[in-house]
Scaffold this motif. Structure first.
Motif, short mmCIF file in Angstrom:
data_model
loop_
_atom_site.label_atom_id
_atom_site.label_comp_id
_atom_site.label_asym_id
_atom_site.label_seq_id
_atom_site.Cartn_x
_atom_site.Cartn_y
_atom_site.Cartn_z
N UNK A 2 -15.76 29.34 -31.25
CA UNK A 2 -15.32 27.77 -32.14
C UNK A 2 -15.84 28.12 -33.83
N UNK A 3 -15.22 27.08 -34.49
CA UNK A 3 -15.65 27.35 -35.90
C UNK A 3 -17.16 27.03 -36.09
N UNK A 4 -17.70 26.41 -35.49
CA UNK A 4 -19.03 26.00 -35.66
C UNK A 4 -19.67 27.22 -35.58
N UNK A 5 -19.55 28.07 -34.35
CA UNK A 5 -20.09 29.40 -34.16
C UNK A 5 -19.92 30.39 -34.99
N UNK A 6 -18.74 30.57 -35.67
CA UNK A 6 -18.08 31.42 -36.76
C UNK A 6 -19.14 31.08 -37.69
N UNK A 7 -19.27 29.89 -38.25
CA UNK A 7 -20.09 29.39 -39.51
C UNK A 7 -21.36 29.82 -39.22
N UNK A 8 -22.03 29.68 -38.05
CA UNK A 8 -23.26 29.96 -37.92
C UNK A 8 -23.55 31.56 -37.97
N UNK A 9 -22.65 32.38 -37.39
CA UNK A 9 -22.83 33.72 -37.72
C UNK A 9 -22.46 34.11 -39.04
N UNK A 10 -21.79 33.74 -39.65
CA UNK A 10 -21.42 33.78 -41.49
C UNK A 10 -22.96 33.39 -42.09
N UNK A 46 -30.94 25.00 -44.91
CA UNK A 46 -30.65 23.65 -44.50
C UNK A 46 -29.10 23.23 -44.54
N UNK A 47 -28.21 24.13 -44.78
CA UNK A 47 -26.77 24.09 -44.88
C UNK A 47 -26.16 22.85 -45.67
N UNK A 48 -26.97 22.53 -46.77
CA UNK A 48 -26.52 21.48 -47.74
C UNK A 48 -25.28 21.84 -48.31
N UNK A 49 -24.82 21.10 -49.09
CA UNK A 49 -23.37 21.36 -49.85
C UNK A 49 -23.48 22.77 -50.76
N UNK A 50 -24.67 22.76 -51.36
CA UNK A 50 -24.92 23.93 -52.26
C UNK A 50 -24.93 25.19 -51.40
N UNK A 51 -25.67 25.13 -50.35
CA UNK A 51 -25.91 26.16 -49.35
C UNK A 51 -24.40 26.68 -48.79
N UNK A 52 -23.60 25.75 -48.46
CA UNK A 52 -22.51 25.82 -48.01
C UNK A 52 -21.45 26.63 -48.82
N UNK A 53 -21.62 26.24 -50.04
CA UNK A 53 -20.86 26.97 -51.20
C UNK A 53 -21.49 28.33 -51.30
N UNK A 54 -22.59 28.77 -51.36
CA UNK A 54 -23.14 30.05 -51.27
C UNK A 54 -22.55 30.79 -50.11
#
Length: 67
Positions: A2-10, A46-54
């Motif tokens: 799933x997209x969530x699993x891919x995100x967590x692996x990334x 924390x997967x905040x906005x800045x963290x997601x951009x990183x």
């Protein structure tokens, strides 16, 4: 996967890469601002906005390197 699993692996991959750098090192953001690697790791964890951009920037860089 799933997209969530891919995100967590990334996220895990990016954290592993960041943890190889001295946590007190500073990275320049733009021309005036800098942030420590320790702060970047916190944002990614924390997967905040800045963290997601990183995470996205790191994954894009890896894609470019593998092409």
């Amino acid at each position: 996967m799933s997209e969530k699993e891919i995100y967590e692996e990334q996220k895990k991959l990016v954290l592993a890469r960041l943890k190889t750098i001295n946590p007190d090192s500073k990275i320049m953001l733009g021309t005036k601002n800098s942030v420590s690697v320790k702060e970047i790791i916190t944002h990614v964890e924390h997967s905040d906005d800045f963290g997601k951009k990183i995470i996205q920037a790191q994954i894009n860089m890896l894609k470019v390197l593998t092409e």
